[in-house]
Design a protein around this motif. Structure first.
Motif, short mmCIF file in Angstrom:
data_model
loop_
_atom_site.label_atom_id
_atom_site.label_comp_id
_atom_site.label_asym_id
_atom_site.label_seq_id
_atom_site.Cartn_x
_atom_site.Cartn_y
_atom_site.Cartn_z
N CYS A 87 0.85 -1.20 0.00
CA CYS A 87 0.00 0.00 0.00
C CYS A 87 0.88 1.24 0.00
CB CYS A 87 -0.90 -0.01 1.24
SG CYS A 87 -2.15 1.29 1.26
N GLY A 88 0.46 2.25 -0.75
CA GLY A 88 1.21 3.49 -0.83
C GLY A 88 0.75 4.51 0.19
N THR A 89 0.96 5.78 -0.12
CA THR A 89 0.58 6.88 0.75
C THR A 89 -0.93 6.88 0.98
OG1 THR A 89 2.40 8.20 -0.11
CG2 THR A 89 0.63 9.39 1.01
N THR A 90 -1.34 7.17 2.20
CA THR A 90 -2.77 7.26 2.53
C THR A 90 -3.05 8.63 3.16
OG1 THR A 90 -2.37 6.19 4.67
CG2 THR A 90 -3.04 4.77 2.84
N ASP A 91 -4.33 8.94 3.28
CA ASP A 91 -4.77 10.22 3.84
C ASP A 91 -6.00 9.93 4.69
OD1 ASP A 91 -5.80 12.78 4.31
OD2 ASP A 91 -5.38 13.51 2.28
N ASP A 133 -2.35 -3.96 -3.96
CA ASP A 133 -1.53 -3.76 -5.16
C ASP A 133 -1.90 -4.82 -6.18
OD1 ASP A 133 1.01 -2.34 -6.34
OD2 ASP A 133 1.28 -4.49 -6.69
N VAL A 134 -2.43 -4.39 -7.30
CA VAL A 134 -2.91 -5.33 -8.32
C VAL A 134 -1.78 -6.20 -8.84
CG1 VAL A 134 -3.87 -5.49 -10.64
CG2 VAL A 134 -4.86 -3.90 -8.99
N HIS A 135 -0.64 -5.60 -9.15
CA HIS A 135 0.48 -6.35 -9.74
C HIS A 135 0.92 -7.50 -8.83
CE1 HIS A 135 4.12 -7.18 -12.02
NE2 HIS A 135 4.82 -7.09 -10.90
N PRO A 139 -1.74 -12.18 -10.15
CA PRO A 139 -0.58 -12.55 -10.99
C PRO A 139 -0.81 -12.40 -12.49
CG PRO A 139 -0.91 -14.15 -9.24
CD PRO A 139 -2.09 -13.23 -9.19
N ALA A 140 -2.04 -12.60 -12.96
CA ALA A 140 -2.31 -12.52 -14.40
C ALA A 140 -2.73 -11.12 -14.85
CB ALA A 140 -3.40 -13.53 -14.77
N ALA A 141 -2.63 -10.15 -13.97
CA ALA A 141 -3.12 -8.80 -14.30
C ALA A 141 -2.25 -8.11 -15.34
CB ALA A 141 -3.18 -7.95 -13.03
N LEU A 142 -2.91 -7.27 -16.12
CA LEU A 142 -2.20 -6.36 -17.01
C LEU A 142 -1.49 -5.29 -16.19
CD1 LEU A 142 -5.10 -5.58 -19.54
CD2 LEU A 142 -3.22 -7.19 -19.90
N VAL A 179 -14.41 0.03 -25.04
CA VAL A 179 -13.99 1.43 -24.96
C VAL A 179 -12.53 1.48 -24.51
CG1 VAL A 179 -14.41 3.64 -23.82
CG2 VAL A 179 -16.34 2.12 -24.33
N PRO A 180 -11.68 2.25 -25.20
CA PRO A 180 -10.30 2.42 -24.74
C PRO A 180 -10.24 3.43 -23.59
CG PRO A 180 -10.64 3.68 -26.75
CD PRO A 180 -11.93 2.95 -26.49
N VAL A 181 -9.40 3.14 -22.58
CA VAL A 181 -9.31 4.02 -21.42
C VAL A 181 -7.85 4.23 -21.02
CG1 VAL A 181 -11.57 3.33 -20.54
CG2 VAL A 181 -9.51 2.12 -19.74
N ASN A 182 -7.62 5.32 -20.28
CA ASN A 182 -6.33 5.52 -19.63
C ASN A 182 -6.31 4.72 -18.33
OD1 ASN A 182 -8.13 7.15 -18.22
ND2 ASN A 182 -7.12 9.07 -18.73
N SER A 183 -5.16 4.64 -17.69
CA SER A 183 -5.06 3.77 -16.52
C SER A 183 -3.93 4.27 -15.62
CB SER A 183 -4.79 2.32 -16.96
OG SER A 183 -4.83 1.43 -15.87
N MET A 184 -4.29 4.78 -14.44
CA MET A 184 -3.30 5.33 -13.52
C MET A 184 -3.62 4.89 -12.09
SD MET A 184 -2.92 9.16 -15.18
CE MET A 184 -4.55 9.19 -15.97
N HIS A 185 -3.58 3.57 -11.87
CA HIS A 185 -3.91 3.04 -10.54
C HIS A 185 -3.12 1.78 -10.29
CE1 HIS A 185 -6.58 -0.36 -11.90
NE2 HIS A 185 -6.58 0.37 -12.99
#
Length: 249
Positions: A87-91, A133-135, A139-142, A179-185
């Motif tokens: 897990c990264g930074t939290t608030d 963390d998805v990665h 294990p099979a995640a993009l 639909v094509p999307v951006n991805s920042m997570h």
């Protein structure tokens, strides 16, 4: 329908103090504010004061809709897990205010639109859990964490397609099955909350979109549509339909 412009609540995020340079601040990205303003809404940026529920309630009572934006990770304690190195930074103040804001919106039947972190905190508020963390945990995640860098600064980069469920509100808004999307997570929904329905998926099965299971306008996506409204009409419709629902609330 009311002729008054709908007021949309947006919780901020903490920018920590730097001794000798600045005090702690509450901030929010301009692109979110601009997209709401463009569709005729009045953005109300909400301070993170969970210790002052009376002030928060006074703000909440004046809202016609709620928009939950991207940002730092949701603290795993909110869904019953210890925080790991994944897990990264939290608030914690933001978590508290957004959960209170979403509970108010759901109880008052106010329209809700949520993006990126927003889909995650919505799921947690409704009783679901997240991958820290998805990665690491799928294990099979993009690759989903296409965060901007000096070498690749664009937030508009289309990382992968999503598949949108037929007959869903999401499909009606976006208009297309793929639909094509951006991805920042790097986090995502793990256990879906019972009051939400999954309506969009990445090719690896990660949930990319959810909506409410009743007639209330509750729509949440894992990507950043505010960066794509000028090139994809479906992304712009996420904001126009949300504003229309808030006007009618």
């Amino acid at each position: 329908m009311s002729s008054r412009r709908p007021v949309i609540g947006i919780a901020t995020q903490t920018l920590p103090a730097v001794p000798g340079e600045r005090q702690a601040c509450w901030l929010m990205g301009r692109s979110y504010i601009e997209e709401l303003r463009k569709v005729g809404a009045v953005p109300w940026v909400i301070p993170l004061v969970p210790h002052d529920p009376d002030t928060l309630q006074e703000i909440f009572n004046r809202l016609d809709g709620v928009f939950i934006t991207g940002g730092v990770d949701v603290d795993p304690s909110r869904y019953g897990e210890p925080k790991t190195e994944l897990c990264g930074t939290t608030d914690t103040d933001r978590d508290a205010v957004e959960i209170a804001l979403l509970k108010h919106a759901l109880a008052a039947k106010l329209p809700v639109l949520a993006v990126c972190r927003g889909i995650q905190i919505l799921n947690v508020t409704c009783g679901g859990t997240l991958y820290q963390d998805v990665h690491a945990q799928v294990p099979a995640a993009l690759k989903h964490d296409f965060f901007p860098t000096p070498d690749r600064p664009s937030r508009k980069y289309l990382a992968h397609d999503i598949t949108v469920k037929a007959g869903s509100r999401m499909r009606n808004i976006l208009g297309d099955a793929v639909v094509p999307v951006n991805s920042m997570h790097h986090q995502a929904i793990k256990d879906l909350a019972p009051r939400l329905a999954a309506t969009a998926f990445a090719p690896d099965g990660i949930i990319e979109g959810v909506e409410g299971v009743d007639d209330q306008y509750v729509v949440a996506v894992q990507w950043h549509p505010e960066e794509l409204t000028e090139t994809q009409p479906g992304m712009a419709r996420l904001f126009t339909t949300f504003a229309q629902a808030a006007s009618a609330a």
